[in-house]
Design a protein around this motif. Sequence first.
Motif, PDB file in Angstrom:
ATOM      1  N   ARG A   7       0.861  -1.187   0.000  1.00 35.41           N
ATOM      2  CA  ARG A   7       0.000   0.000   0.000  1.00 35.41           C
ATOM      3  C   ARG A   7       0.894   1.234   0.000  1.00 35.41           C
ATOM      4  O   ARG A   7       2.016   1.221   0.491  1.00 35.41           O
ATOM      5  N   ARG A   8       0.390   2.345  -0.561  1.00 38.11           N
ATOM      6  CA  ARG A   8       1.204   3.550  -0.745  1.00 38.11           C
ATOM      7  C   ARG A   8       0.816   4.633   0.264  1.00 38.11           C
ATOM      8  O   ARG A   8      -0.345   4.998   0.365  1.00 38.11           O
ATOM      9  N   LEU A  34       6.166   7.392   0.149  1.00 36.51           N
ATOM     10  CA  LEU A  34       6.549   8.423  -0.814  1.00 36.51           C
ATOM     11  C   LEU A  34       6.822   9.692  -0.021  1.00 36.51           C
ATOM     12  O   LEU A  34       5.900  10.359   0.449  1.00 36.51           O
ATOM     13  N   VAL A  35       8.096  10.015   0.174  1.00 27.61           N
ATOM     14  CA  VAL A  35       8.495  11.144   1.006  1.00 27.61           C
ATOM     15  C   VAL A  35       8.527  12.416   0.162  1.00 27.61           C
ATOM     16  O   VAL A  35       9.155  12.447  -0.896  1.00 27.61           O
ATOM     17  N   VAL A  53      -3.028   6.238   1.871  1.00 24.29           N
ATOM     18  CA  VAL A  53      -3.077   6.918   3.160  1.00 24.29           C
ATOM     19  C   VAL A  53      -1.993   7.994   3.152  1.00 24.29           C
ATOM     20  O   VAL A  53      -1.052   7.909   2.366  1.00 24.29           O
ATOM     21  N   ALA A  54      -2.149   9.000   4.024  1.00 20.35           N
ATOM     22  CA  ALA A  54      -1.150  10.069   4.067  1.00 20.35           C
ATOM     23  C   ALA A  54      -0.858  10.486   5.501  1.00 20.35           C
ATOM     24  O   ALA A  54      -1.721  10.395   6.378  1.00 20.35           O
ATOM     25  N   VAL A  55       0.360  10.961   5.691  1.00 20.69           N
ATOM     26  CA  VAL A  55       0.807  11.566   6.946  1.00 20.69           C
ATOM     27  C   VAL A  55       1.310  12.952   6.574  1.00 20.69           C
ATOM     28  O   VAL A  55       2.225  13.082   5.765  1.00 20.69           O
ATOM     29  N   LEU A  56       0.683  13.978   7.160  1.00 21.06           N
ATOM     30  CA  LEU A  56       1.013  15.364   6.824  1.00 21.06           C
ATOM     31  C   LEU A  56       1.602  16.100   8.009  1.00 21.06           C
ATOM     32  O   LEU A  56       1.060  16.030   9.109  1.00 21.06           O
TER      33      LEU A  56
END
Length: 120
Positions: A7-8, A34-35, A53-56
């Motif tokens: 998963r990305r 993906l940095v 999913v994302a981490v902000l």
Amino acid sequence: MGTVAGRRLLLVEDDPQVAMVVDEVLSELGLEVLVNQSFQNAQEELDAGDIDVAVLDMFLRGESALPIARKLHGMKVPFLVLTGGDPTPILREFPDVTVMSKPFQVAELEHRVMRLLCPG
């Protein structure tokens, strides 16, 4: 919880040390991380698609993450926010978003990302 292998995850973080830790920890779970250290690069990743999913980071060099959060929300991509600052602006618009304060516990980050990817 289910599997997350392959998963990305979109990581938007301008602090190289934080980005390195998050990348390493979440890659070990089997995620493709993906940095991105700028909102422009993050926007390009989103435009390319296939983000699970994302981490902000709430702020990058003084810029708010709200435009990226809005795009993620519109794409129905779950995300959480890491911040060393005041999360009020994002919580005002996204009251249900998970906010983690820096410094954060690695185990908590892993748990929260897994919950976003495998709810229930």
